[in-house]
Design a protein around this motif. Sequence first.
Motif, mmCIF file in Angstrom:
data_model
loop_
_atom_site.group_PDB
_atom_site.id
_atom_site.type_symbol
_atom_site.label_atom_id
_atom_site.label_comp_id
_atom_site.label_asym_id
_atom_site.label_seq_id
_atom_site.Cartn_x
_atom_site.Cartn_y
_atom_site.Cartn_z
ATOM 1 N N TRP A 1 -3.131 6.944 0.127
ATOM 2 C CA TRP A 1 -1.903 7.892 -0.227
ATOM 3 C C TRP A 1 -2.086 9.164 -0.536
ATOM 4 O O TRP A 1 -1.089 9.886 -0.410
ATOM 5 N N LYS A 2 -3.590 10.232 -0.829
ATOM 6 C CA LYS A 2 -3.013 11.611 -0.568
ATOM 7 C C LYS A 2 -2.557 11.932 -1.382
ATOM 8 O O LYS A 2 -1.132 13.306 -1.290
ATOM 9 N N GLY A 3 -2.180 11.598 -2.393
ATOM 10 C CA GLY A 3 -0.870 11.797 -3.574
ATOM 11 C C GLY A 3 0.383 12.064 -3.481
ATOM 12 O O GLY A 3 0.819 12.904 -4.218
ATOM 13 N N SER A 4 0.366 11.478 -2.655
ATOM 14 C CA SER A 4 2.194 11.522 -2.179
ATOM 15 C C SER A 4 3.011 10.157 -3.029
ATOM 16 O O SER A 4 3.832 10.322 -3.704
ATOM 17 N N LEU A 5 2.406 8.632 -3.787
ATOM 18 C CA LEU A 5 2.862 8.331 -5.055
ATOM 19 C C LEU A 5 2.162 8.163 -6.058
ATOM 20 O O LEU A 5 1.187 7.987 -5.865
ATOM 21 N N PRO A 6 2.597 8.486 -7.641
ATOM 22 C CA PRO A 6 2.240 8.062 -8.456
ATOM 23 C C PRO A 6 1.667 7.045 -8.641
ATOM 24 O O PRO A 6 1.764 5.799 -8.235
ATOM 25 N N ARG A 7 0.006 6.419 -9.438
ATOM 26 C CA ARG A 7 -0.045 5.397 -9.007
ATOM 27 C C ARG A 7 0.819 3.950 -10.198
ATOM 28 O O ARG A 7 0.298 2.904 -9.822
ATOM 29 N N ASP A 8 1.176 4.575 -10.984
ATOM 30 C CA ASP A 8 1.987 3.494 -11.998
ATOM 31 C C ASP A 8 3.754 2.855 -10.857
ATOM 32 O O ASP A 8 4.395 2.432 -11.367
ATOM 33 N N ASN A 9 3.621 3.642 -9.283
ATOM 34 C CA ASN A 9 4.844 2.848 -8.906
ATOM 35 C C ASN A 9 4.226 2.164 -8.181
ATOM 36 O O ASN A 9 3.726 1.625 -7.800
ATOM 37 N N THR A 10 5.722 1.574 -8.383
ATOM 38 C CA THR A 10 5.410 -0.123 -8.365
ATOM 39 C C THR A 10 5.091 -0.624 -6.753
ATOM 40 O O THR A 10 4.357 -1.140 -6.450
ATOM 41 N N VAL A 11 5.784 0.498 -5.816
ATOM 42 C CA VAL A 11 5.297 -0.142 -3.992
ATOM 43 C C VAL A 11 3.807 -0.023 -4.575
ATOM 44 O O VAL A 11 3.243 -0.674 -3.164
ATOM 45 N N ARG A 12 3.801 1.828 -4.790
ATOM 46 C CA ARG A 12 2.198 1.545 -4.478
ATOM 47 C C ARG A 12 1.232 0.733 -5.102
ATOM 48 O O ARG A 12 0.496 -0.052 -4.198
ATOM 49 N N GLN A 13 1.851 -0.031 -6.124
ATOM 50 C CA GLN A 13 0.822 -1.049 -6.380
ATOM 51 C C GLN A 13 0.844 -2.144 -5.578
ATOM 52 O O GLN A 13 -0.666 -3.207 -5.459
ATOM 53 N N LEU A 14 2.315 -2.595 -5.311
ATOM 54 C CA LEU A 14 1.921 -3.363 -4.682
ATOM 55 C C LEU A 14 1.502 -4.046 -3.323
ATOM 56 O O LEU A 14 0.541 -4.724 -3.186
ATOM 57 N N VAL A 15 1.272 -2.983 -2.227
ATOM 58 C CA VAL A 15 0.979 -2.469 -1.934
ATOM 59 C C VAL A 15 -1.042 -2.683 -1.587
ATOM 60 O O VAL A 15 -1.771 -3.046 -1.215
ATOM 61 N N ASP A 16 -1.207 -1.600 -2.704
ATOM 62 C CA ASP A 16 -2.554 -1.707 -3.598
ATOM 63 C C ASP A 16 -3.305 -3.002 -3.431
ATOM 64 O O ASP A 16 -4.263 -3.313 -3.051
ATOM 65 N N LEU A 17 -2.400 -3.779 -4.593
ATOM 66 C CA LEU A 17 -3.144 -5.002 -4.879
ATOM 67 C C LEU A 17 -3.087 -5.756 -3.754
ATOM 68 O O LEU A 17 -3.998 -6.838 -3.180
ATOM 69 N N TYR A 18 -2.407 -5.719 -3.016
ATOM 70 C CA TYR A 18 -2.001 -6.177 -1.378
ATOM 71 C C TYR A 18 -3.060 -6.209 -0.653
ATOM 72 O O TYR A 18 -4.196 -7.267 -0.037
ATOM 73 N N LEU A 19 -3.753 -5.064 -0.748
ATOM 74 C CA LEU A 19 -4.228 -4.471 0.626
ATOM 75 C C LEU A 19 -6.093 -5.131 -0.227
ATOM 76 O O LEU A 19 -7.030 -5.405 0.372
ATOM 77 N N VAL A 20 -6.235 -5.146 -1.609
ATOM 78 C CA VAL A 20 -7.517 -5.310 -1.811
ATOM 79 C C VAL A 20 -7.474 -7.359 -1.942
ATOM 80 O O VAL A 20 -8.705 -7.157 -1.802
ATOM 81 N N TYR A 21 -6.085 -8.029 -2.431
ATOM 82 C CA TYR A 21 -6.494 -9.599 -1.949
ATOM 83 C C TYR A 21 -7.091 -9.351 -0.727
ATOM 84 O O TYR A 21 -7.907 -10.053 -0.293
#
Length: 109
Positions: free
Chosen positions: A17-37
Amino acid sequence: DLALDIAGDWVLDPYVWKGSLPRDNTVRQLVDLYLVYCIGGALMYLIPAALDFYFLFDRKWMKDKQWIPGQVGLELKLALSSIPQMSVLMTLVSIWELKGYSRLYDRVD
């Protein structure tokens, strides 16, 4: 939450992300969770499967006439292709939990 925070601190924030989206952004959380899983699911499957195949599996079974040529590769392909589908379902459940639509609590005061 803990796995997502660790992944965010060590890998996702500096490299993805390099600081482009805040951590509480829903799209970022969806992508992060999907990658982790997806990555976690693949590792949780491949590591025990490899240890089992190299240390416990009886190779005499591979000479049996019911053994399909390339069966190990087919089984790996099927298992690894199902991990992204399972990750989608887990991501949806986890995003509901992160957004507060569950009755799971960190602390009960």
